[in-house]
Motif scaffolding. Structure first.
Motif, PDB file in Angstrom:
ATOM      1  N   TRP A   1       0.814  -1.216   0.000  1.00  0.00           N
ATOM      2  CA  TRP A   1       0.000   0.000   0.000  1.00  0.00           C
ATOM      3  C   TRP A   1       0.847   1.265   0.000  1.00  0.00           C
ATOM      4  O   TRP A   1       0.337   2.359  -0.264  1.00  0.00           O
ATOM      5  CB  TRP A   1      -0.930   0.003   1.217  1.00  0.00           C
ATOM      6  N   VAL A   2       2.148   1.123   0.275  1.00  0.00           N
ATOM      7  CA  VAL A   2       3.001   2.312   0.345  1.00  0.00           C
ATOM      8  C   VAL A   2       4.172   2.261  -0.640  1.00  0.00           C
ATOM      9  O   VAL A   2       4.725   3.294  -0.998  1.00  0.00           O
ATOM     10  CB  VAL A   2       3.555   2.512   1.774  1.00  0.00           C
ATOM     11  N   VAL A   3       4.540   1.048  -1.081  1.00  0.00           N
ATOM     12  CA  VAL A   3       5.647   0.887  -2.030  1.00  0.00           C
ATOM     13  C   VAL A   3       5.181  -0.004  -3.168  1.00  0.00           C
ATOM     14  O   VAL A   3       4.692  -1.112  -2.929  1.00  0.00           O
ATOM     15  CB  VAL A   3       6.885   0.259  -1.349  1.00  0.00           C
ATOM     16  N   SER A   4       5.312   0.463  -4.386  1.00  0.00           N
ATOM     17  CA  SER A   4       4.819  -0.317  -5.528  1.00  0.00           C
ATOM     18  C   SER A   4       5.815  -1.354  -6.020  1.00  0.00           C
ATOM     19  O   SER A   4       5.417  -2.390  -6.565  1.00  0.00           O
ATOM     20  CB  SER A   4       4.438   0.608  -6.678  1.00  0.00           C
ATOM     21  N   SER A   5       7.107  -1.105  -5.823  1.00  0.00           N
ATOM     22  CA  SER A   5       8.102  -2.066  -6.302  1.00  0.00           C
ATOM     23  C   SER A   5       9.379  -1.958  -5.486  1.00  0.00           C
ATOM     24  O   SER A   5       9.630  -0.949  -4.811  1.00  0.00           O
ATOM     25  CB  SER A   5       8.414  -1.834  -7.783  1.00  0.00           C
ATOM     26  N   VAL A   6      10.191  -3.002  -5.558  1.00  0.00           N
ATOM     27  CA  VAL A   6      11.503  -3.048  -4.912  1.00  0.00           C
ATOM     28  C   VAL A   6      12.500  -3.559  -5.953  1.00  0.00           C
ATOM     29  O   VAL A   6      12.099  -4.045  -7.017  1.00  0.00           O
ATOM     30  CB  VAL A   6      11.488  -3.977  -3.672  1.00  0.00           C
ATOM     31  N   PRO A   7      13.799  -3.467  -5.694  1.00  0.00           N
ATOM     32  CA  PRO A   7      14.771  -3.950  -6.682  1.00  0.00           C
ATOM     33  C   PRO A   7      14.516  -5.406  -7.083  1.00  0.00           C
ATOM     34  O   PRO A   7      14.121  -6.235  -6.267  1.00  0.00           O
ATOM     35  CB  PRO A   7      16.109  -3.792  -5.949  1.00  0.00           C
ATOM     36  N   GLY A   8      14.765  -5.697  -8.353  1.00  0.00           N
ATOM     37  CA  GLY A   8      14.487  -7.016  -8.896  1.00  0.00           C
ATOM     38  C   GLY A   8      15.521  -8.060  -8.509  1.00  0.00           C
ATOM     39  O   GLY A   8      16.583  -7.748  -7.962  1.00  0.00           O
ATOM     40  N   VAL A   9      15.191  -9.322  -8.829  1.00  0.00           N
ATOM     41  CA  VAL A   9      16.073 -10.446  -8.496  1.00  0.00           C
ATOM     42  C   VAL A   9      16.580 -11.153  -9.749  1.00  0.00           C
ATOM     43  O   VAL A   9      17.310 -12.148  -9.650  1.00  0.00           O
ATOM     44  CB  VAL A   9      15.343 -11.464  -7.591  1.00  0.00           C
ATOM     45  N   ALA A  10      16.207 -10.683 -10.928  1.00  0.00           N
ATOM     46  CA  ALA A  10      16.598 -11.354 -12.164  1.00  0.00           C
ATOM     47  C   ALA A  10      18.093 -11.178 -12.440  1.00  0.00           C
ATOM     48  O   ALA A  10      18.729 -10.239 -11.960  1.00  0.00           O
ATOM     49  CB  ALA A  10      15.793 -10.798 -13.342  1.00  0.00           C
ATOM     50  N   GLY A  11      18.636 -12.117 -13.220  1.00  0.00           N
ATOM     51  CA  GLY A  11      19.994 -11.958 -13.720  1.00  0.00           C
ATOM     52  C   GLY A  11      21.099 -12.508 -12.852  1.00  0.00           C
ATOM     53  O   GLY A  11      22.268 -12.151 -13.046  1.00  0.00           O
ATOM     54  N   ASP A  12      20.789 -13.402 -11.893  1.00  0.00           N
ATOM     55  CA  ASP A  12      21.829 -13.993 -11.046  1.00  0.00           C
ATOM     56  C   ASP A  12      22.494 -15.139 -11.814  1.00  0.00           C
ATOM     57  O   ASP A  12      22.137 -16.301 -11.682  1.00  0.00           O
ATOM     58  CB  ASP A  12      21.221 -14.489  -9.731  1.00  0.00           C
ATOM     59  N   ILE A  13      23.486 -14.779 -12.639  1.00  0.00           N
ATOM     60  CA  ILE A  13      24.160 -15.721 -13.532  1.00  0.00           C
ATOM     61  C   ILE A  13      25.661 -15.540 -13.403  1.00  0.00           C
ATOM     62  O   ILE A  13      26.169 -14.416 -13.423  1.00  0.00           O
ATOM     63  CB  ILE A  13      23.729 -15.500 -14.998  1.00  0.00           C
ATOM     64  N   LYS A  14      26.379 -16.626 -13.308  1.00  0.00           N
ATOM     65  CA  LYS A  14      27.837 -16.592 -13.180  1.00  0.00           C
ATOM     66  C   LYS A  14      28.536 -16.495 -14.540  1.00  0.00           C
ATOM     67  O   LYS A  14      29.577 -15.851 -14.662  1.00  0.00           O
ATOM     68  CB  LYS A  14      28.315 -17.844 -12.442  1.00  0.00           C
TER      69      LYS A  14
END
Length: 254
Positions: free
Chosen positions: A135-148
């Motif tokens: 209700w106060v924050v629409s998004s947070v940093p993403g988690v995609a792209g965890d690749i070595k």
């Protein structure tokens, strides 16, 4: 809503054995496309749908919930079963969780499950606050792209919609409560170094499942292992798994 280039679903008509591939949360079919193409070359019928709200914008995803994503997979499994004599379900991360849910719900209609770094436990404390946080924050940093692997990348969102994430604990609880219904063979690939899903998920599966569960460790990949250095192990391992548990031969083996 236009689909991002590369995030399109993938389908291949092959033999009597079908495989449903389930991509992960905030990801897209792109993360599993090489896996799907590998299975297709082996003569399998492959279905890799794009889950609602994925592969477009995180704002669109914010209007969806886990029930929407699962419903798409449930429909895809029904379509696959109508065309094939046997069906396996496989998935990455939350896709692995939903693959297990399909096995719980559909029983013998699912021949076996392969899950790569499955997420079945709430190991992110902030998610407990998500129902209020949305209700106060629409998004947070993403988690995609965890690749070595150098040069490899995942087509996923750079932001995670909080409203969509707030629905995940309900799915995890359902999968945990019904995990005893999974009597099919299950193969799990687990990355030793995973910066998205902690070991608690696989630990839970090992504590609740019996001899039908096999866990293989990946030593040279991060979370999105299907695009990483260990991808060939996953692709060949899943084919070996199908050959071991299908009651009909692969089309290419005839």
């Amino acid at each position: 809503m236009p689909v991002l280039p590369g995030a399109e679903p993938f389908h291949h008509e092959g033999g009597e054995i079908g495989v449903l591939l389930c991509h992960g949360f905030t990801g897209s079919p792109q993360s599993l496309r090489p896996w799907g193409e590998h299975l297709a070359r082996a003569g399998l019928t492959v279905s890799l749908p794009r889950l609602p709200g994925h592969g477009t914008t995180w704002q669109e995803m914010s209007r969806t919930r886990w029930e929407d994503w699962y419903a798409e997979l449930d429909k895809a499994l029904a379509d696959l079963r109508a065309r094939c004599s046997e069906a396996f379900v496989m998935g990455l991360s939350l896709g692995g969780c939903m693959a297990l849910r399909l096995a719980e719900v559909h029983g013998d209609a699912v021949q076996g499950v392969v899950a790569v770094n499955p997420s079945v436990v709430n190991d992110t404390p902030i998610l407990t606050l998500a129902p209020a946080l949305k209700w106060v924050v629409s998004s947070v940093p993403g988690v995609a792209g965890d690749i070595k692997k150098e040069g490899a990348s995942e087509l996923g969102y750079t932001r995670t919609p909080v409203r969509a994430a707030a629905t995940l604990p309900r799915l995890w609880k359902l999968v945990q409560s019904d995990i005893g219904k999974v009597t099919q063979p299950v193969l799990v690939f687990r990355s030793r170094d995973d910066h998205v899903v902690k070991p608690a998920s696989v630990t839970f599966l090992q504590s609740r499942m019996g001899d039908n569960l096999e866990v293989r460790e990946l030593t040279d990949s991060y979370h999105v292992a299907t695009l990483d250095n260990d991808a060939p192990r996953i692709f060949e391992g899943s084919l070996e798994f199908i050959r071991s548990h299908a009651s009909v031969p692969l089309a290419k083996d005839l």
